[in-house]
Design a protein around this motif. Sequence first.
Motif, short mmCIF file in Angstrom:
data_model
loop_
_atom_site.label_atom_id
_atom_site.label_comp_id
_atom_site.label_asym_id
_atom_site.label_seq_id
_atom_site.Cartn_x
_atom_site.Cartn_y
_atom_site.Cartn_z
N GLY A 45 0.73 -1.39 0.20
CA GLY A 45 0.14 -0.02 -0.03
C GLY A 45 0.87 1.25 0.04
O GLY A 45 0.34 2.32 0.04
N ARG A 46 2.18 1.14 0.21
CA ARG A 46 2.92 2.39 0.16
C ARG A 46 3.04 2.89 -1.14
O ARG A 46 3.11 2.09 -2.11
CB ARG A 46 4.23 2.28 0.85
CG ARG A 46 4.15 1.65 2.11
CD ARG A 46 5.53 1.27 2.93
NE ARG A 46 6.72 2.15 2.88
CZ ARG A 46 7.89 1.87 3.29
NH1 ARG A 46 8.21 0.73 3.49
NH2 ARG A 46 8.98 2.91 3.12
N PRO A 47 3.01 4.11 -1.53
CA PRO A 47 3.35 4.74 -2.65
C PRO A 47 4.76 4.40 -3.10
O PRO A 47 5.77 4.37 -2.39
CB PRO A 47 3.00 6.32 -2.60
CG PRO A 47 3.39 6.48 -1.04
CD PRO A 47 2.91 5.22 -0.24
N PHE A 48 4.86 4.23 -4.51
CA PHE A 48 6.35 3.87 -4.88
C PHE A 48 6.55 4.38 -6.46
O PHE A 48 5.76 4.48 -7.17
CB PHE A 48 6.35 2.38 -4.84
CG PHE A 48 5.75 1.37 -5.50
CD1 PHE A 48 6.42 1.06 -6.99
CD2 PHE A 48 4.54 1.08 -5.41
CE1 PHE A 48 5.42 0.35 -7.79
CE2 PHE A 48 3.62 0.36 -6.17
CZ PHE A 48 4.36 -0.13 -7.01
N VAL A 49 7.80 4.72 -6.68
CA VAL A 49 8.44 4.84 -7.83
C VAL A 49 9.41 3.61 -8.29
O VAL A 49 10.07 3.10 -7.38
CB VAL A 49 9.18 6.13 -7.99
CG1 VAL A 49 10.16 6.15 -9.55
CG2 VAL A 49 8.49 7.41 -7.82
N TRP A 50 9.25 3.03 -9.36
CA TRP A 50 10.11 1.72 -9.97
C TRP A 50 10.65 2.24 -11.14
O TRP A 50 10.20 2.24 -12.01
CB TRP A 50 9.14 0.62 -10.13
CG TRP A 50 9.88 -0.67 -10.24
CD1 TRP A 50 11.15 -1.04 -10.13
CD2 TRP A 50 9.11 -1.90 -10.46
NE1 TRP A 50 11.27 -2.16 -10.36
CE2 TRP A 50 10.13 -2.85 -10.81
CE3 TRP A 50 7.48 -2.11 -10.72
CZ2 TRP A 50 9.75 -4.05 -11.09
CZ3 TRP A 50 7.36 -3.54 -11.04
CH2 TRP A 50 8.34 -4.65 -11.24
N PHE A 51 12.07 2.13 -10.89
CA PHE A 51 13.10 2.45 -12.00
C PHE A 51 13.21 0.79 -12.63
O PHE A 51 14.14 0.07 -11.87
CB PHE A 51 14.52 3.04 -11.77
CG PHE A 51 14.22 4.38 -11.32
CD1 PHE A 51 13.77 5.39 -12.05
CD2 PHE A 51 14.54 4.75 -9.75
CE1 PHE A 51 13.86 6.78 -11.67
CE2 PHE A 51 14.07 6.19 -9.51
CZ PHE A 51 13.74 7.22 -10.58
N ASP A 52 13.16 0.72 -13.66
CA ASP A 52 13.60 -0.67 -14.33
C ASP A 52 13.33 -0.49 -15.95
O ASP A 52 12.79 0.37 -16.48
CB ASP A 52 12.33 -1.71 -13.87
CG ASP A 52 12.88 -3.14 -14.08
OD1 ASP A 52 13.28 -3.67 -15.25
OD2 ASP A 52 13.02 -3.72 -12.85
N GLY B 147 -4.18 -3.75 -2.44
CA GLY B 147 -3.00 -3.32 -1.60
C GLY B 147 -2.08 -2.38 -2.11
O GLY B 147 -1.02 -2.22 -1.55
N VAL B 148 -2.01 -2.41 -3.65
CA VAL B 148 -1.02 -1.45 -4.30
C VAL B 148 -1.83 -0.05 -4.42
O VAL B 148 -2.79 0.00 -5.02
CB VAL B 148 -0.60 -2.07 -5.69
CG1 VAL B 148 0.06 -0.91 -6.32
CG2 VAL B 148 -0.17 -3.38 -5.49
N GLY B 149 -1.27 0.97 -4.00
CA GLY B 149 -1.81 2.17 -3.89
C GLY B 149 -1.12 3.12 -5.14
O GLY B 149 -0.95 2.41 -6.16
N ASP B 150 -0.73 4.31 -4.87
CA ASP B 150 -0.13 5.04 -5.85
C ASP B 150 1.12 4.68 -6.37
O ASP B 150 2.00 3.77 -5.39
CB ASP B 150 0.01 6.55 -5.47
CG ASP B 150 -1.42 7.26 -5.26
OD1 ASP B 150 -2.05 6.66 -5.83
OD2 ASP B 150 -1.23 8.22 -4.52
N PHE B 151 1.43 4.84 -7.76
CA PHE B 151 2.87 4.20 -8.20
C PHE B 151 3.22 4.83 -9.41
O PHE B 151 2.39 5.44 -10.10
CB PHE B 151 2.82 2.92 -8.38
CG PHE B 151 2.04 2.10 -9.28
CD1 PHE B 151 2.54 2.11 -10.69
CD2 PHE B 151 0.59 1.85 -9.16
CE1 PHE B 151 1.60 1.41 -11.71
CE2 PHE B 151 -0.19 1.29 -9.94
CZ PHE B 151 0.16 1.17 -11.40
N LEU B 152 4.37 5.09 -9.70
CA LEU B 152 5.00 5.39 -10.90
C LEU B 152 5.90 4.59 -11.50
O LEU B 152 6.91 4.32 -10.81
CB LEU B 152 5.70 6.89 -10.59
CG LEU B 152 6.53 7.48 -12.07
CD1 LEU B 152 5.30 7.82 -12.99
CD2 LEU B 152 7.13 8.63 -11.31
N LEU B 153 5.59 4.09 -12.81
CA LEU B 153 6.55 3.02 -13.29
C LEU B 153 7.38 4.15 -14.19
O LEU B 153 6.99 4.87 -15.05
CB LEU B 153 6.10 2.28 -14.33
CG LEU B 153 4.98 1.45 -13.39
CD1 LEU B 153 4.28 0.15 -14.22
CD2 LEU B 153 5.61 0.45 -12.33
#
Length: 180
Positions: free
Chosen positions: A111-118, A134-140
Motif C-alpha cells: 500500500g505504500r506509494p512507490f516509484v519503480w526504475f526498471d 494493496g497497491v496504492g499510488d505508483f509511478l513506473l
Amino acid sequence: MTERPLVLLDVDGVLNPARRATLRHRRHDIVLDGRTFRVLLSARQGRGLLALAEATGAELVWATTWEDHANTEIGPRLGLPPLPVIAVNGDPGSRAGEHFKTRHVAEYVAGRPFVWFDDSLGIADWEYLKDHPGVGDFLLVEVDPEDGLTDGDMTHAGDWLAARAAGVDDAGTCSPEPAP
C-alpha cells in the motif's frame, strides 16, 4: 504524508547501462560464484539517488535479480548504504504478461506509494499493479537500457513524489508512459 514512499531500483539496464564505459560510468569486474560480471556504474547516480530519497522522504529499495548481492557488490560502488531487498528470484514467470518481478513488488509495497526504475516494464505491469489489492499510488519509470538511469528519470520521479506529498490530484497512479 504518513506513508514513507519507496524508490525501487533495478541494476542491469538501469544502474548498469548496456553500453560502453564512459567518463561517468566506470567498469567493474564482479566475481560471483566463479562467474565474472562486467558492470558499468556511476557514483554520480548513487549521489543522485541519495539526494532524491532525502528530498522526498523516500526509502531506496533493491528490486533486482542481484538481490542481496546488490548490497555487497553494487551499492558500495555507488556510495549507497545497505538497502532493503525485494526477493524476486526463483519465480516461474508471468501469469498475465507482467514482468516476473512485478508480483513480488506488489506484495512488498503493502500500500505504500512507490516509484519503480526498471528497463523491462510495460502495460502488463501497469495493469497488474493497478488492479492488485494493496497497491496504492505508483509511478513506473521505464529506463532506456542503453543509457541507464538519467537525470531526467530522477527528476521525473522527484516531481511525482513531490506532487504526491503536496496532495496534488493528478499525483495518483500513473500511466505506463516513460519519463519525458
